[in-house]
Design a protein around this motif. Sequence first.
Motif, short mmCIF file in Angstrom:
data_model
loop_
_atom_site.label_atom_id
_atom_site.label_comp_id
_atom_site.label_asym_id
_atom_site.label_seq_id
_atom_site.Cartn_x
_atom_site.Cartn_y
_atom_site.Cartn_z
N MET A 1 0.85 -1.19 0.00
CA MET A 1 0.00 0.00 0.00
C MET A 1 0.89 1.24 0.00
SD MET A 1 -3.08 0.98 2.65
CE MET A 1 -4.15 -0.37 2.07
N GLU A 2 0.50 2.25 -0.79
CA GLU A 2 1.27 3.47 -0.86
C GLU A 2 0.35 4.68 -0.86
OE1 GLU A 2 3.28 4.16 -4.58
OE2 GLU A 2 1.89 2.84 -5.65
N PRO B 1 2.62 3.96 9.35
CA PRO B 1 3.72 4.58 8.60
C PRO B 1 3.25 5.50 7.47
CG PRO B 1 4.13 2.24 8.96
CD PRO B 1 2.72 2.49 9.35
N LEU B 2 2.15 5.16 6.83
CA LEU B 2 1.63 5.99 5.75
C LEU B 2 1.19 7.36 6.28
CD1 LEU B 2 -0.53 3.36 3.82
CD2 LEU B 2 1.82 4.06 3.33
N LEU B 3 0.50 7.36 7.39
CA LEU B 3 0.05 8.62 7.99
C LEU B 3 1.21 9.40 8.59
CD1 LEU B 3 -3.21 7.22 9.59
CD2 LEU B 3 -3.13 9.04 7.88
N ALA B 4 2.17 8.68 9.19
CA ALA B 4 3.32 9.35 9.81
C ALA B 4 4.19 10.06 8.78
CB ALA B 4 4.15 8.33 10.58
N ALA B 5 4.20 9.55 7.56
CA ALA B 5 5.00 10.17 6.49
C ALA B 5 4.39 11.49 6.02
CB ALA B 5 5.15 9.21 5.32
N HIS B 6 3.12 11.74 6.39
CA HIS B 6 2.42 12.96 5.98
C HIS B 6 1.68 13.52 7.21
CE1 HIS B 6 3.15 12.07 1.69
NE2 HIS B 6 2.97 10.81 2.06
N PRO B 7 2.41 14.06 8.18
CA PRO B 7 1.80 14.47 9.45
C PRO B 7 0.66 15.47 9.26
CG PRO B 7 4.20 14.55 9.58
CD PRO B 7 3.85 14.32 8.14
N VAL C 1 -4.56 10.73 3.82
CA VAL C 1 -3.80 10.14 2.73
C VAL C 1 -4.72 9.25 1.89
CG1 VAL C 1 -1.58 10.28 3.91
CG2 VAL C 1 -2.96 8.22 4.17
N ARG C 2 -4.62 9.42 0.57
CA ARG C 2 -5.39 8.57 -0.34
C ARG C 2 -4.55 7.35 -0.68
NH1 ARG C 2 -6.16 8.12 -5.92
NH2 ARG C 2 -4.90 9.98 -6.35
N VAL C 3 -5.10 6.16 -0.43
CA VAL C 3 -4.33 4.93 -0.61
C VAL C 3 -4.88 4.05 -1.73
CG1 VAL C 3 -3.50 4.91 1.78
CG2 VAL C 3 -5.67 3.77 1.22
N SER C 4 -5.93 4.52 -2.41
CA SER C 4 -6.48 3.81 -3.56
C SER C 4 -7.26 4.81 -4.38
CB SER C 4 -7.38 2.65 -3.11
OG SER C 4 -8.64 3.13 -2.67
N GLU C 5 -8.00 4.34 -5.35
CA GLU C 5 -8.77 5.25 -6.19
C GLU C 5 -9.74 6.09 -5.39
OE1 GLU C 5 -11.55 5.11 -10.25
OE2 GLU C 5 -10.58 3.29 -9.52
#
Length: 261
Positions: A1-2, A87-93, A97-101
Amino acid sequence: MEVLEAARTMNLPDPRVWVAGDWHGNVGWVQRLLPALGRIDRQIETLLHVGDFWMSTDTVDYWAKRTGIRRVLVTLGNHEPYGTYTPLLAAHPGCAVRVSEVVWLLPRPWQFEIMGRAVVSLGGATSVDREWRQSGVDWWSDEEITDHQVESALPMVADIMLCHESPEGSPVLAAQRAMAANRPLLSESALTSSAKSRERVGRVWRTVRPNLLIHGHLHVSGRGLTSDSREVVALSCDGMRGNIALLDIASLSVQIVDYPS
């Protein structure tokens, strides 16, 4: 997931939105529910999810696209894959974050607007069954609402509050009965942690004073009014009636949909 996109806030144009309770990764439920929503009102483009999502984003994307839903905003619950999400949320404090369409994960807390209405999302809750779960596999301590998250939410302004946990002092009779029924089955440690979690949500609820609060977690549906006429709405879980509600933004009226009928 990104992370495909990050947003500090949003101002959505929707006059009506869907709000969903716990899905617990239940693909079969989503395959039934989302097409039904499209048959009820295909003009609605936003679904707000109040936690215990843990869904295959491919599944949600597929059925949302066929339902007319363009975005699913997820207020995190306790049963989530925090090992992936954190980690995904921590990278963008401070950003969603959108993780899919269509799927967005919301930080804790997060403030945004729908048709000029201020919305605060405060995800998380305590798993009362964590003594039977394995850390890092199906339970993460990240589920807990922290004092820092509460303090960050207190200055916010909100007409609507979205959370997974029920607030302390909830006026929803069904929620009160569910907690009373569970009490004899739980350890003292679980009861203490759960009460602390509700107290933290309750503190934000009392201080920010939204007119409407919607939550999941207890697997019951119902509603209640406080003495000053603020409303709390509880949504049930996958496979149960009362898992989905229609929210009119201008009036803040909530219609709990009796699906499946």
